[in-house]
Design a protein around this motif. Structure first.
Motif, PDB file in Angstrom:
ATOM      1  N   VAL A 100      43.011  44.784  19.629  1.00  0.00           N
ATOM      2  CA  VAL A 100      42.043  45.266  20.615  1.00  0.00           C
ATOM      3  C   VAL A 100      41.680  44.111  21.539  1.00  0.00           C
ATOM      4  CG1 VAL A 100      39.709  46.191  20.969  1.00  0.00           C
ATOM      5  CG2 VAL A 100      41.072  46.967  19.009  1.00  0.00           C
ATOM      6  N   LEU A 101      41.668  44.374  22.831  1.00  0.00           N
ATOM      7  CA  LEU A 101      41.117  43.418  23.795  1.00  0.00           C
ATOM      8  C   LEU A 101      39.680  43.844  24.078  1.00  0.00           C
ATOM      9  CD1 LEU A 101      43.930  42.925  26.494  1.00  0.00           C
ATOM     10  CD2 LEU A 101      43.347  41.451  24.577  1.00  0.00           C
ATOM     11  N   ASP A 102      38.735  43.072  23.590  1.00  0.00           N
ATOM     12  CA  ASP A 102      37.318  43.402  23.750  1.00  0.00           C
ATOM     13  C   ASP A 102      36.797  42.749  25.031  1.00  0.00           C
ATOM     14  OD1 ASP A 102      34.583  43.632  23.659  1.00  0.00           O
ATOM     15  OD2 ASP A 102      34.322  42.434  21.834  1.00  0.00           O
ATOM     16  N   ASP A 103      36.641  43.566  26.074  1.00  0.00           N
ATOM     17  CA  ASP A 103      36.116  43.071  27.355  1.00  0.00           C
ATOM     18  C   ASP A 103      34.865  43.866  27.714  1.00  0.00           C
ATOM     19  OD1 ASP A 103      36.422  41.147  29.368  1.00  0.00           O
ATOM     20  OD2 ASP A 103      37.266  42.611  30.756  1.00  0.00           O
ATOM     21  N   THR A 104      34.035  44.132  26.692  1.00  0.00           N
ATOM     22  CA  THR A 104      32.951  45.111  26.832  1.00  0.00           C
ATOM     23  C   THR A 104      31.652  44.538  27.374  1.00  0.00           C
ATOM     24  OG1 THR A 104      32.405  44.733  24.502  1.00  0.00           O
ATOM     25  CG2 THR A 104      33.833  46.602  24.990  1.00  0.00           C
ATOM     26  N   TYR A 105      31.596  43.247  27.658  1.00  0.00           N
ATOM     27  CA  TYR A 105      30.330  42.656  28.099  1.00  0.00           C
ATOM     28  C   TYR A 105      29.872  43.250  29.432  1.00  0.00           C
ATOM     29  CZ  TYR A 105      26.848  39.382  29.776  1.00  0.00           C
ATOM     30  OH  TYR A 105      25.690  38.839  30.276  1.00  0.00           O
ATOM     31  N   ASN A 106      30.789  43.352  30.371  1.00  0.00           N
ATOM     32  CA  ASN A 106      30.439  43.819  31.713  1.00  0.00           C
ATOM     33  C   ASN A 106      31.740  44.170  32.424  1.00  0.00           C
ATOM     34  OD1 ASN A 106      28.843  44.438  33.893  1.00  0.00           O
ATOM     35  ND2 ASN A 106      27.762  42.480  33.916  1.00  0.00           N
ATOM     36  N   ALA A 107      31.637  44.844  33.553  1.00  0.00           N
ATOM     37  CA  ALA A 107      32.864  45.182  34.284  1.00  0.00           C
ATOM     38  C   ALA A 107      32.589  45.253  35.776  1.00  0.00           C
ATOM     39  CB  ALA A 107      33.433  46.511  33.797  1.00  0.00           C
ATOM     40  N   SER A 108      33.548  44.760  36.541  1.00  0.00           N
ATOM     41  CA  SER A 108      33.564  44.925  37.996  1.00  0.00           C
ATOM     42  C   SER A 108      34.997  45.301  38.353  1.00  0.00           C
ATOM     43  CB  SER A 108      33.166  43.612  38.679  1.00  0.00           C
ATOM     44  OG  SER A 108      34.151  42.618  38.460  1.00  0.00           O
ATOM     45  N   PRO A 109      35.255  45.784  39.559  1.00  0.00           N
ATOM     46  CA  PRO A 109      36.629  46.171  39.902  1.00  0.00           C
ATOM     47  C   PRO A 109      37.651  45.064  39.659  1.00  0.00           C
ATOM     48  CG  PRO A 109      35.113  47.021  41.549  1.00  0.00           C
ATOM     49  CD  PRO A 109      34.289  46.160  40.628  1.00  0.00           C
ATOM     50  N   ALA A 110      37.312  43.831  40.002  1.00  0.00           N
ATOM     51  CA  ALA A 110      38.270  42.730  39.831  1.00  0.00           C
ATOM     52  C   ALA A 110      38.516  42.423  38.362  1.00  0.00           C
ATOM     53  CB  ALA A 110      37.760  41.479  40.553  1.00  0.00           C
ATOM     54  N   SER A 111      37.445  42.347  37.572  1.00  0.00           N
ATOM     55  CA  SER A 111      37.627  41.992  36.155  1.00  0.00           C
ATOM     56  C   SER A 111      38.323  43.113  35.392  1.00  0.00           C
ATOM     57  CB  SER A 111      36.283  41.656  35.503  1.00  0.00           C
ATOM     58  OG  SER A 111      35.441  42.798  35.406  1.00  0.00           O
ATOM     59  N   ALA A 112      38.038  44.370  35.759  1.00  0.00           N
ATOM     60  CA  ALA A 112      38.691  45.502  35.093  1.00  0.00           C
ATOM     61  C   ALA A 112      40.198  45.475  35.344  1.00  0.00           C
ATOM     62  CB  ALA A 112      38.088  46.823  35.581  1.00  0.00           C
ATOM     63  N   GLN A 113      40.581  45.187  36.583  1.00  0.00           N
ATOM     64  CA  GLN A 113      42.009  45.118  36.916  1.00  0.00           C
ATOM     65  C   GLN A 113      42.695  43.987  36.156  1.00  0.00           C
ATOM     66  OE1 GLN A 113      44.025  47.227  38.868  1.00  0.00           O
ATOM     67  NE2 GLN A 113      45.556  45.954  37.840  1.00  0.00           N
ATOM     68  N   GLU A 114      42.034  42.837  36.048  1.00  0.00           N
ATOM     69  CA  GLU A 114      42.639  41.709  35.329  1.00  0.00           C
ATOM     70  C   GLU A 114      42.729  41.990  33.830  1.00  0.00           C
ATOM     71  OE1 GLU A 114      44.245  39.526  36.652  1.00  0.00           O
ATOM     72  OE2 GLU A 114      43.447  39.138  38.653  1.00  0.00           O
ATOM     73  N   SER A 115      41.758  42.722  33.284  1.00  0.00           N
ATOM     74  CA  SER A 115      41.847  43.131  31.867  1.00  0.00           C
ATOM     75  C   SER A 115      43.089  43.978  31.644  1.00  0.00           C
ATOM     76  CB  SER A 115      40.610  43.939  31.465  1.00  0.00           C
ATOM     77  OG  SER A 115      39.446  43.187  31.611  1.00  0.00           O
ATOM     78  N   LEU A 116      43.328  44.910  32.566  1.00  0.00           N
ATOM     79  CA  LEU A 116      44.517  45.769  32.474  1.00  0.00           C
ATOM     80  C   LEU A 116      45.795  44.957  32.576  1.00  0.00           C
ATOM     81  CD1 LEU A 116      43.365  48.766  34.674  1.00  0.00           C
ATOM     82  CD2 LEU A 116      44.031  48.895  32.265  1.00  0.00           C
TER      83      LEU A 116
END
Length: 278
Positions: free
Chosen positions: A217-233
């Motif tokens: 699992v990649l846990d990126d649940t702290y916060n999200a913005s369009p840029a960070s969401a795309q980089e998580s993907l």
């Protein structure tokens, strides 16, 4: 985006030569900045403060508490546009940090972001550019990543140093570039800088890997913005090659009038990607 990891990396780099103090990760800057200052001891030589803004005039408040000698800006993307209106509003608030620097200060700016690069016009301080196109600045090569972290090589002024970095996500090299440049400003060797980077831990819930027997699992649940969401993907797709990939998303908050468009755009990108389920 990328402020907290950059803060942590700078703290670890500077601690190779100085007694440095840094704030915690998840406390709002309104409280964290004064708390960090109040917890400093007489022997501390460097203090690292994260000036995260969410509303107009936030930066003015922070600067009324402490004006830095070195200021680092990572990258400007649509965040908290519910309050700032648009990207220009975000940049106008952030640039106050750079404009506040004294003449003998240092502005450490990401040359790969045109909005951040332009901030160099607003300061009397010495400007240090960092990033892939920074000319004579720190260079990073040979980047690889797996479920245990990343590896890369630092280059500067004829020096070379290898670094094992506990962080995943190629976009997070932004923080390594910034921290390495601050290290150069303060006269550290490239080996000292690499050692500091190798000691840096990822902030909680920011692309942390949870490994299980037959999945991760990649846990990126702290916060999200369009840029960070795309980089998580992007990171999920890179680490999940030849694996079934499931993206689980909540909402990206505080985007205001661009919210619907940004959520649709992200969904459209996922539909065209190698993600199997959303």
């Amino acid at each position: 985006v990328g402020k907290t990891l950059t803060q942590n990396a700078i703290a670890k780099v500077l601690s190779q030569k100085y007694k440095a103090i840094v704030g915690g990760e998840n406390l709002d800057p309104t409280f964290r900045i004064p708390q960090t200052i109040l917890s400093a001891k007489p022997w501390h030589q460097k203090m690292i403060l994260e000036y995260g803004v969410e509303h107009p005039l936030d930066m003015d408040h922070y600067l009324s508490i402490a004006i830095p000698k070195v200021a680092v800006v990572t990258t400007i993307t649509p965040t908290h546009t519910k309050y700032f209106g648009n990207l220009e509003g975000v940049a106008a608030e952030k640039v106050k940090l750079i404009a506040s620097l004294p003449k003998n200060g240092h502005a450490v700016l990401n040359i790969d972001d045109p909005v951040v690069k332009k901030m160099s016009d607003e300061t009397k301080a010495r400007v240090w550019f960092y990033g892939q196109n920074a000319g004579s600045g720190v260079k990073i090569s040979h980047f690889t990543q797996n479920l245990n972290g990343s590896k890369f090589r630092l280059h500067y002024s004829g020096q070379k140093a290898s670094c094992s970095w506990r962080i995943i996500g190629k976009h997070h090299l932004l923080s390594a570039y910034a921290a390495a440049t601050v290290g150069i400003v303060y006269g550290l060797t490239l080996k000292q800088i690499a050692k500091g980077l190798s000691q840096t831990k990822p902030p909680t819930h920011r692309l942390n890997i949870i490994k299980k027997a037959d999945f991760f699992v990649l846990d990126d649940t702290y916060n999200a913005s369009p840029a960070s969401a795309q980089e998580s993907l992007n990171t999920l797709m890179d680490l999940g090659k030849r694996k079934k990939k499931i993206a689980v998303f909540g909402e990206m908050k505080d985007l205001g009038k661009i919210s619907v468009d940004e959520h649709r755009a992200l969904g459209s990108k996922i539909a065209k990607s190698s993600i199997n389920y959303l």
